[in-house]
Design a protein around this motif. Structure first.
Motif, PDB file in Angstrom:
ATOM      1  N   ARG A 176     -13.024   7.603  82.692  1.00 59.57           N
ATOM      2  CA  ARG A 176     -11.976   6.634  82.354  1.00 59.57           C
ATOM      3  C   ARG A 176     -12.526   5.218  82.352  1.00 59.57           C
ATOM      4  N   THR A 177     -13.417   4.915  83.302  1.00 60.58           N
ATOM      5  CA  THR A 177     -14.031   3.583  83.361  1.00 60.58           C
ATOM      6  C   THR A 177     -14.873   3.332  82.116  1.00 60.58           C
ATOM      7  N   LEU A 178     -15.679   4.319  81.733  1.00 57.97           N
ATOM      8  CA  LEU A 178     -16.509   4.169  80.534  1.00 57.97           C
ATOM      9  C   LEU A 178     -15.658   4.096  79.269  1.00 57.97           C
ATOM     10  N   SER A 179     -14.613   4.889  79.213  1.00 58.07           N
ATOM     11  CA  SER A 179     -13.733   4.887  78.043  1.00 58.07           C
ATOM     12  C   SER A 179     -13.044   3.548  77.861  1.00 58.07           C
ATOM     13  N   ALA A 180     -12.777   2.865  78.960  1.00 54.99           N
ATOM     14  CA  ALA A 180     -12.128   1.546  78.881  1.00 54.99           C
ATOM     15  C   ALA A 180     -13.083   0.488  78.334  1.00 54.99           C
ATOM     16  N   GLU A 181     -14.391   0.744  78.370  1.00 58.73           N
ATOM     17  CA  GLU A 181     -15.388  -0.208  77.875  1.00 58.73           C
ATOM     18  C   GLU A 181     -15.731   0.003  76.403  1.00 58.73           C
ATOM     19  N   LEU A 182     -15.275   1.110  75.824  1.00 66.05           N
ATOM     20  CA  LEU A 182     -15.642   1.451  74.447  1.00 66.05           C
ATOM     21  C   LEU A 182     -14.490   1.179  73.487  1.00 66.05           C
ATOM     22  N   ARG A 183     -14.827   0.601  72.350  1.00 67.09           N
ATOM     23  CA  ARG A 183     -13.853   0.233  71.331  1.00 67.09           C
ATOM     24  C   ARG A 183     -13.555   1.430  70.427  1.00 67.09           C
ATOM     25  N   CYS A 184     -12.281   1.596  70.120  1.00 65.66           N
ATOM     26  CA  CYS A 184     -11.886   2.580  69.116  1.00 65.66           C
ATOM     27  C   CYS A 184     -12.279   2.020  67.752  1.00 65.66           C
ATOM     28  N   MET A 185     -13.080   2.731  67.010  1.00 64.06           N
ATOM     29  CA  MET A 185     -13.571   2.243  65.726  1.00 64.06           C
ATOM     30  C   MET A 185     -12.464   2.239  64.662  1.00 64.06           C
TER      31      MET A 185
ATOM     32  N   GLN B 101      -8.471  -1.781  70.576  1.00 61.66           N
ATOM     33  CA  GLN B 101      -8.073  -0.926  71.685  1.00 61.66           C
ATOM     34  C   GLN B 101      -9.298  -0.190  72.198  1.00 61.66           C
ATOM     35  N   SER B 102      -9.247   0.156  73.453  1.00 60.32           N
ATOM     36  CA  SER B 102     -10.312   1.005  73.976  1.00 60.32           C
ATOM     37  C   SER B 102     -10.023   2.438  73.539  1.00 60.32           C
ATOM     38  N   ILE B 103     -11.036   3.281  73.621  1.00 57.29           N
ATOM     39  CA  ILE B 103     -10.814   4.682  73.251  1.00 57.29           C
ATOM     40  C   ILE B 103      -9.892   5.354  74.252  1.00 57.29           C
ATOM     41  N   ASP B 104      -9.798   4.777  75.440  1.00 54.23           N
ATOM     42  CA  ASP B 104      -8.906   5.309  76.468  1.00 54.23           C
ATOM     43  C   ASP B 104      -7.441   5.100  76.099  1.00 54.23           C
ATOM     44  N   ASP B 105      -7.159   4.047  75.329  1.00 55.40           N
ATOM     45  CA  ASP B 105      -5.781   3.704  74.965  1.00 55.40           C
ATOM     46  C   ASP B 105      -5.384   4.184  73.570  1.00 55.40           C
ATOM     47  N   SER B 106      -6.329   4.686  72.805  1.00 54.58           N
ATOM     48  CA  SER B 106      -6.067   5.018  71.408  1.00 54.58           C
ATOM     49  C   SER B 106      -5.755   6.498  71.212  1.00 54.58           C
TER      50      SER B 106
ATOM     51  N   ASP C 297     -12.542  12.113  69.933  1.00 50.81           N
ATOM     52  CA  ASP C 297     -13.899  12.650  69.869  1.00 50.81           C
ATOM     53  C   ASP C 297     -14.845  11.879  70.782  1.00 50.81           C
ATOM     54  N   LEU C 298     -14.698  10.561  70.812  1.00 51.74           N
ATOM     55  CA  LEU C 298     -15.545   9.745  71.687  1.00 51.74           C
ATOM     56  C   LEU C 298     -15.239  10.008  73.154  1.00 51.74           C
ATOM     57  N   ARG C 299     -13.964  10.171  73.494  1.00 49.65           N
ATOM     58  CA  ARG C 299     -13.607  10.487  74.882  1.00 49.65           C
ATOM     59  C   ARG C 299     -14.242  11.814  75.302  1.00 49.65           C
ATOM     60  N   LEU C 300     -14.173  12.807  74.406  1.00 41.96           N
ATOM     61  CA  LEU C 300     -14.772  14.109  74.709  1.00 41.96           C
ATOM     62  C   LEU C 300     -16.288  13.997  74.833  1.00 41.96           C
ATOM     63  N   LEU C 301     -16.901  13.173  73.981  1.00 46.42           N
ATOM     64  CA  LEU C 301     -18.346  12.965  74.041  1.00 46.42           C
ATOM     65  C   LEU C 301     -18.746  12.308  75.362  1.00 46.42           C
ATOM     66  N   VAL C 302     -17.983  11.318  75.797  1.00 44.88           N
ATOM     67  CA  VAL C 302     -18.255  10.660  77.077  1.00 44.88           C
ATOM     68  C   VAL C 302     -18.166  11.674  78.205  1.00 44.88           C
ATOM     69  N   ARG C 303     -17.126  12.498  78.207  1.00 43.35           N
ATOM     70  CA  ARG C 303     -16.954  13.485  79.269  1.00 43.35           C
ATOM     71  C   ARG C 303     -18.064  14.545  79.222  1.00 43.35           C
TER      72      ARG C 303
ATOM     73  N   ARG D   6     -25.584   5.613  68.525  1.00 44.27           N
ATOM     74  CA  ARG D   6     -24.937   6.306  67.401  1.00 44.27           C
ATOM     75  C   ARG D   6     -23.986   5.411  66.608  1.00 44.27           C
ATOM     76  N   TYR D   7     -23.304   4.470  67.285  1.00 43.67           N
ATOM     77  CA  TYR D   7     -22.263   3.680  66.635  1.00 43.67           C
ATOM     78  C   TYR D   7     -22.570   2.191  66.558  1.00 43.67           C
ATOM     79  N   GLY D   8     -23.605   1.727  67.224  1.00 41.61           N
ATOM     80  CA  GLY D   8     -23.951   0.312  67.192  1.00 41.61           C
ATOM     81  C   GLY D   8     -23.266  -0.470  68.302  1.00 41.61           C
ATOM     82  N   GLU D   9     -23.682  -1.732  68.453  1.00 41.41           N
ATOM     83  CA  GLU D   9     -23.155  -2.603  69.510  1.00 41.41           C
ATOM     84  C   GLU D   9     -21.657  -2.861  69.362  1.00 41.41           C
ATOM     85  N   PHE D  10     -21.141  -2.730  68.142  1.00 43.93           N
ATOM     86  CA  PHE D  10     -19.726  -3.019  67.903  1.00 43.93           C
ATOM     87  C   PHE D  10     -18.805  -2.095  68.695  1.00 43.93           C
TER      88      PHE D  10
END
Length: 151
Positions: free
Chosen positions: A37-46, A51-56, A63-69, A88-92
């Motif tokens: 959850r902490t990592l998901s909050a740091e990643l942007r939904c493309m 929004q973070s991927i945690d909120d999207s 898919d990104l949440r599953l990849l993180v887990r 895989r996705y760049g700094e963005f």
């Protein structure tokens, strides 16, 4: 009746981010889930981008949440997970970009703008202090002033 409707709407809006992570995504180990959850909050939904991927609820965010887990359960450190996703996705994909030579202008621009604005204000104020504010006296006014000062 209106109060109940507004209260229900407010409760649904407050709980909206909780609907993003589906129950089938949650890890059994609470410590690993907290890391995810902490990592998901740091990643942007493309898809959503602000929004973070945690909120999207977007499919890519899921898919990104599953990849993180998956990476966490494989034993990767938090930094390794972030590095893998950035590769895989760049700094963005990071909501808070890292400080590097590539992002130097991004981090330095606010400081440069404040300094430039401050120096401009100082220069403007100094130029204004030495200039007279009125017009020169006419010859009649100059004569009258001399006459008054001589008295």
């Amino acid at each position: 009746m209106m109060r109940r409707l507004l209260l229900t709407l407010a409760l649904l809006l407050v709980a909206a981010p909780a609907f993003a992570v589906n129950p089938d995504e949650v890890l059994a180990d609470p410590a690993l889930e907290a890391r995810a959850r902490t990592l998901s909050a740091e990643l942007r939904c493309m898809v959503c981008q602000n929004q973070s991927i945690d909120d999207s609820n977007a499919d890519l965010a899921k898919d990104l949440r599953l990849l993180v887990r998956e990476r966490i359960t494989d034993g990767d450190s938090d930094e390794a997970v972030l590095n893998y996703i950035v590769s895989r996705y760049g700094e963005f994909v990071l909501l808070k970009p890292r400080f590097s030579t590539k992002t130097l202008l991004l981090w330095g621009a606010p400081v440069l703008l404040v300094l430039t604005g401050g120096l401009s204000l100082i220069a403007f104020a100094r130029r204004r202090t030495g200039k007279p504010t009125g017009s020169k006296l006419t010859t009649d006014e100059q004569a009258r002033l001399s006459e008054l000062l001589d008295k």
